[in-house]
Design a protein around this motif. Structure first.
Motif, PDB file in Angstrom:
ATOM      1  N   SER A  87       1.009  -1.322   0.085  1.00 53.49           N
ATOM      2  CA  SER A  87       0.347   0.422   0.137  1.00 53.49           C
ATOM      3  C   SER A  87       0.998   2.043   0.063  1.00 53.49           C
ATOM      4  CB  SER A  87      -0.839  -0.595   1.046  1.00 53.49           C
ATOM      5  OG  SER A  87      -0.030   0.134   2.252  1.00 53.49           O
ATOM      6  N   LYS A  88       0.868   2.344  -0.522  1.00 55.57           N
ATOM      7  CA  LYS A  88       1.000   3.790  -0.842  1.00 55.57           C
ATOM      8  C   LYS A  88       1.635   3.952   1.169  1.00 55.57           C
ATOM      9  CE  LYS A  88      -1.646   5.369  -4.158  1.00 55.57           C
ATOM     10  NZ  LYS A  88      -2.562   6.056  -4.523  1.00 55.57           N
ATOM     11  N   LEU A  89       2.159   4.924   1.358  1.00 59.76           N
ATOM     12  CA  LEU A  89       3.613   5.411   2.529  1.00 59.76           C
ATOM     13  C   LEU A  89       2.323   5.758   3.282  1.00 59.76           C
ATOM     14  CD1 LEU A  89       5.586   5.902   3.495  1.00 59.76           C
ATOM     15  CD2 LEU A  89       5.832   8.324   3.042  1.00 59.76           C
ATOM     16  N   LEU A  90       0.813   6.762   3.799  1.00 59.22           N
ATOM     17  CA  LEU A  90       0.415   7.594   4.739  1.00 59.22           C
ATOM     18  C   LEU A  90      -1.661   7.262   4.515  1.00 59.22           C
ATOM     19  CD1 LEU A  90       2.089  11.062   4.227  1.00 59.22           C
ATOM     20  CD2 LEU A  90       2.306   9.194   6.055  1.00 59.22           C
ATOM     21  N   CYS A  91      -1.883   5.752   3.016  1.00 62.65           N
ATOM     22  CA  CYS A  91      -2.945   5.770   3.311  1.00 62.65           C
ATOM     23  C   CYS A  91      -2.980   3.956   2.986  1.00 62.65           C
ATOM     24  CB  CYS A  91      -3.240   6.441   2.320  1.00 62.65           C
ATOM     25  SG  CYS A  91      -3.034   6.413   0.481  1.00 62.65           S
ATOM     26  N   SER A  92      -4.076   3.292   2.765  1.00 63.73           N
ATOM     27  CA  SER A  92      -3.770   1.741   2.182  1.00 63.73           C
ATOM     28  C   SER A  92      -4.353   1.304   0.730  1.00 63.73           C
ATOM     29  CB  SER A  92      -5.233   1.068   3.296  1.00 63.73           C
ATOM     30  OG  SER A  92      -6.482   1.800   3.237  1.00 63.73           O
ATOM     31  N   CYS A  93      -4.696   3.017   0.388  1.00 62.19           N
ATOM     32  CA  CYS A  93      -4.727   2.616  -1.121  1.00 62.19           C
ATOM     33  C   CYS A  93      -3.443   1.538  -1.439  1.00 62.19           C
ATOM     34  CB  CYS A  93      -4.736   3.591  -1.694  1.00 62.19           C
ATOM     35  SG  CYS A  93      -6.300   4.968  -1.185  1.00 62.19           S
ATOM     36  N   ALA A  94      -3.549   1.063  -2.656  1.00 66.99           N
ATOM     37  CA  ALA A  94      -2.628  -0.037  -3.181  1.00 66.99           C
ATOM     38  C   ALA A  94      -1.729   0.416  -4.285  1.00 66.99           C
ATOM     39  CB  ALA A  94      -3.298  -0.950  -4.272  1.00 66.99           C
ATOM     40  N   ASN A 131      -6.850   3.176  -7.948  1.00 67.18           N
ATOM     41  CA  ASN A 131      -6.015   3.606  -6.871  1.00 67.18           C
ATOM     42  C   ASN A 131      -6.691   4.688  -5.630  1.00 67.18           C
ATOM     43  OD1 ASN A 131      -5.965   1.219  -6.896  1.00 67.18           O
ATOM     44  ND2 ASN A 131      -3.707   1.643  -8.243  1.00 67.18           N
ATOM     45  N   ILE A 132      -7.224   5.213  -5.211  1.00 69.87           N
ATOM     46  CA  ILE A 132      -7.345   6.150  -4.647  1.00 69.87           C
ATOM     47  C   ILE A 132      -8.367   6.857  -3.487  1.00 69.87           C
ATOM     48  CG2 ILE A 132      -6.916   7.921  -6.867  1.00 69.87           C
ATOM     49  CD1 ILE A 132     -10.008   7.942  -6.860  1.00 69.87           C
ATOM     50  N   CYS A 133      -7.910   7.432  -2.694  1.00 71.25           N
ATOM     51  CA  CYS A 133      -9.027   7.932  -1.263  1.00 71.25           C
ATOM     52  C   CYS A 133      -9.097   9.376  -1.267  1.00 71.25           C
ATOM     53  CB  CYS A 133      -8.490   7.079  -0.266  1.00 71.25           C
ATOM     54  SG  CYS A 133      -6.945   7.929   0.207  1.00 71.25           S
ATOM     55  N   PRO A 134      -9.508   8.872   0.011  1.00 78.81           N
ATOM     56  CA  PRO A 134      -9.766  11.101   0.210  1.00 78.81           C
ATOM     57  C   PRO A 134      -8.176  11.583   1.258  1.00 78.81           C
ATOM     58  CG  PRO A 134     -11.372   9.656   1.037  1.00 78.81           C
ATOM     59  CD  PRO A 134     -11.094   8.963   0.282  1.00 78.81           C
ATOM     60  N   PHE A 135      -7.272  10.809   1.243  1.00 75.56           N
ATOM     61  CA  PHE A 135      -5.900  10.868   1.568  1.00 75.56           C
ATOM     62  C   PHE A 135      -5.636  11.447   0.415  1.00 75.56           C
ATOM     63  CE2 PHE A 135      -1.727  10.684   2.781  1.00 75.56           C
ATOM     64  CZ  PHE A 135      -1.128  11.360   3.643  1.00 75.56           C
ATOM     65  N   CYS A 136      -5.179  10.537  -0.300  1.00 79.65           N
ATOM     66  CA  CYS A 136      -4.043  11.250  -1.707  1.00 79.65           C
ATOM     67  C   CYS A 136      -4.790  11.570  -2.971  1.00 79.65           C
ATOM     68  CB  CYS A 136      -3.521   9.802  -1.607  1.00 79.65           C
ATOM     69  SG  CYS A 136      -4.909   7.689  -2.558  1.00 79.65           S
ATOM     70  N   THR A 137      -6.068  11.736  -2.339  1.00 79.12           N
ATOM     71  CA  THR A 137      -6.334  12.835  -3.361  1.00 79.12           C
ATOM     72  C   THR A 137      -6.732  14.687  -2.548  1.00 79.12           C
ATOM     73  OG1 THR A 137      -8.676  12.269  -2.793  1.00 79.12           O
ATOM     74  CG2 THR A 137      -8.106  11.608  -4.687  1.00 79.12           C
TER      75      THR A 137
HETATM   76 ZN   LIG Z   1      -5.242   6.401  -0.994  1.00 81.38          ZN
END
Ligand SMILES: [Zn+2]
Length: 500
Positions: free
Chosen positions: A30-37, A48-54
């Protein structure tokens, strides 16, 4: 080319001094600071996105332990200091693919400090190798930006890469030539792959380089001082481009300094298609980024007991190279093995088998490495067979190696044989049935030689009269007659015995 530049610079008393920043994308799930692949997926943007990495307001980070472990593993392998505490900082800048307006990075408390990497520089002209060493200043963890896609006059943003874990490795300004820089990053690529912390695939942007370069005058060179200016070339995406970017910058700065100007402190962008760099902006200092501690992440404490968990550090390329050269392999063959993990693991397993045979087995290690790197690897590369299944079993490789050593199979015929090879078959039987075994039966070969001498009486007489170079032609005719299966050395011996 490189040698010429270095020579010219010495004549002009200008000495290149280079420091590199290398971004290596870690291969965490997963990414450095969220659980996205954390996966390379250009065909399916923004999957592979979520509120944090966007960069949505209020979304909070959660640190990926695997990325921290991989950065520490790198540091421990290259002899760095791992501080007991490490901190996260916001690095503020505007870029269209950075919706938060800052990157989460590490400023004055990086996770890895100091250390260095030994490697070899190959002299392509004479095939010799010189040992070299590059000292590291630090390595820190940070998030990657998203990616802009320019298509049909429009620009779009793909956030799949946004927040991927990067380890940025910073060297001391201690590199003095393009060839040294290229050999260093090549070693670094081998190292991260060997440690299993990154795929290091430059085509996928998993290793990217920024290059700081200036030219010292004689006085600065002799006193170990750095010039008052330096330029930074960014966006370098391959080892070859790194070499070209360095050579370009040396020529550009030499021309400026020779005309009495000092190159300006600036950031330049490497344009691979144009084979040149262009000025982007005046170089910013750290204060321009307004670094400040990341309020949403705690200071990370690294306990000695955490570090003990890394007691099983994998062997570094340097250690492996030493072990391989001790087995009689050349540095060149060793480097090919280290760069190709499919055949490296075959080699390692087979060497263990050979070692059980004692001295007799050990002498087979070098031919085995040649067989794997020279014959089997090119087939794997062109046919991509390692993706579809095993081309050849380990016992078949050992049989093939024995046949090469005892001369019953020529290098030429190996490729033909491998192309015929279905799995689980006796390789010697297959070679025999395909008429690929070298014929070393003297009676058989003598018949062929007699036939060739009869057909080429004129040439045979020339040989008898002392024109010895025509033997090549006669051997060639014998090989043709035997459909490539005769043993060329025996043909040569028989021809000489008959005609001298
Ligand atoms: Zn994310």
């Amino acid at each position: 080319m490189q040698e010429t530049i270095e020579k010219q610079n010495l004549e002009n008393e200008l000495y290149p001094i280079i420091g590199l920043e290398i971004h290596v994308q870690l291969n965490t799930k997963s990414k450095l600071l969220c659980s996205c692949a954390n996966e390379y997926n250009p065909e399916n943007p923004n999957c592979n996105i979520c509120p944090f990495c966007t960069g949505q307001p209020g979304a909070l980070p959660l640190l990926n332990k695997e990325a921290v472990k991989k950065a520490i593993l790198f540091g421990q392998t290259v002899g760095s200091t791992i501080p007991s505490k490490t901190r996260w900082d916001r690095k503020n800048y505007f870029y269209p693919d950075l919706p938060t307006g800052y990157q989460i990075s590490q400023y004055d408390n990086p996770i890895v400090e100091h250390g260095g990497i030994s490697f070899y520089i190959e002299d392509k002209q004479n095939g010799s190798f010189t040992e070299s060493y590059v000292e590291l200043t630090r390595a820190h963890l940070e998030t990657d930006a998203a990616k802009l896609i320019h298509l049909g006059g429009k620009t779009m943003v793909d956030f799949n890469r946004s927040g991927s874990p990067l380890v940025e490795i910073v060297t001391e300004p201690c590199i003095t030539s393009a060839s040294q820089a290229m050999a260093f990053v090549s070693e670094l690529q081998t190292l991260v792959r060997t440690l299993g912390i990154s795929e290091g695939d430059m085509d996928k942007g998993q290793m990217r380089f920024d290059c700081n370069l200036s030219l010292r005058n004689k006085e600065e060179f002799e006193n170990g001082k750095l010039p008052k200016y330096r330029t930074e070339t960014k966006n370098i995406n391959s080892i070859r481009s790194l070499g070209r970017a360095i050579e370009y910058e040396i020529i550009r700065q030499t021309a400026l300094l020779k005309s009495g100007e000092t190159p300006i402190q600036e950031t330049r962008g490497w344009k691979d298609d144009l084979n040149k760099s262009v000025s982007q902006r005046s170089k910013e200092d750290a204060m321009d980024y307004r670094y400040f501690p990341e309020p949403d992440l705690q200071i990370l404490e690294i306990l000695d007991t955490d570090l003990l968990g890394f007691s099983l550090i994998p062997k570094t390329p340097q250690t492996l190279r030493q072990e391989y050269t001790d087995k009689g392999l050349s540095v060149q063959i060793t480097n090919i093995l280290l760069d190709n993990k499919e055949i490296k693991s075959d080699f390692d397993i087979l060497v263990t088998t050979l070692e059980l045979e004692g001295d007799e087995g050990l002498v087979k290690c070098k031919p085995l490495a040649n067989l794997l790197t020279g014959y089997i690897l090119p087939i794997l590369k062109t046919q991509d067979l390692h993706e579809t299944g095993l081309l050849i079993s380990h016992s078949q490789i050992l049989d093939l190696n024995d046949m090469l050593i005892n001369g019953s199979l020529t290098g030429q015929n190996i490729n033909k044989l491998l192309s015929l090879l279905p799995s689980a078959i006796n390789i010697e039987e297959l070679a025999k049935s395909a008429n690929l075994i070298v014929v070393s039966d003297k009676v058989e070969l003598e018949k062929i030689v007699d036939e060739v001498i009869k057909k080429n009486e004129k040439v045979a007489n020339e040989f008898k009269e002392g024109k010895i170079q025509v033997i090549g032609f006669l051997i060639g005719q014998c090989m043709k007659e035997s459909k490539g299966q005769g043993n060329p050395q025996l043909f040569s011996d028989i021809i000489k015995a008959k005609l001298i």
